[in-house]
Design a protein around this motif. Structure first.
Motif: not given
Length: 177
Positions: A58-76
């Motif tokens: 939920e915190l990742a989705r709050f920060m990065y929107g939908r599917c936010g838990e995968y944001h950092d991995l996508a950038i990586k």
């Protein structure tokens, strides 16, 4: 977009508050000696912050929107911040952020993983005897597409291919550029 901006401002205020509280604790437990900081034994024990109740998804989705838990991995793996908004839209639409999502009704053996990569890309064919993604060195079998990092890396390779050949990287997901 305004709602996300307000959420980010609230998060930043919270983060600054926690950081300042931490700094106060550190300064309160240190002394100085000749201009140098000298650690002293704290007079009272400060309890560690319990983060066990934090819902990190939920915190990742709050920060990065939908599917936010995968944001950092996508950038990586190489996606850019500029691409994130549309990538998260595609992930949410295709799999509802479920890395184990499988659509068996799609042709060529179905579509797999976060961004629903079709079996065409990882199956043997007349153009790629081992499969296009295998030829790129991204995966060994179609089942590897259930691993989020592999799925995002494969999706980026497909995006780059489509951008180069079709001038629209999002074409494999029937999404406008």
């Amino acid at each position: 977009m305004q709602v996300r901006g307000n959420k980010m401002r609230l998060f930043h205020k919270w983060f600054i508050g926690v950081s300042l509280a931490f700094l106060v604790v550190v300064v309160a437990t240190c002394g100085t000696e000749g201009g140098k900081v000298k650690a002293e034994k704290p007079t009272e024990t400060v309890a560690p912050i319990d983060l066990s109740g934090v819902n990190w998804t939920e915190l990742a989705r709050f920060m990065y929107g939908r599917c936010g838990e995968y944001h950092d991995l996508a950038i990586k793996v190489g996606w850019t911040e500029k691409q994130w908004s549309k990538l998260s839209f595609v992930m949410n639409r295709e799999s509802r952020c479920n890395m184990l999502s499988f659509n068996k009704t799609d042709p060529n053996g179905g579509s797999r993983g976060l961004i629903q990569i079709n079996g065409y890309w990882c199956k043997k064919n007349q153009y790629n005897p081992s499969g296009w993604l295998q030829a790129q060195g991204i995966l060994n079998t179609c089942e590897d597409l259930f691993i989020p990092e592999v799925n995002l890396r494969a999706g980026l390779a497909m995006w780059n291919y489509s951008q180069q050949h079709n001038k629209c990287g999002w074409r494999p997901w029937a999404t406008r550029c």
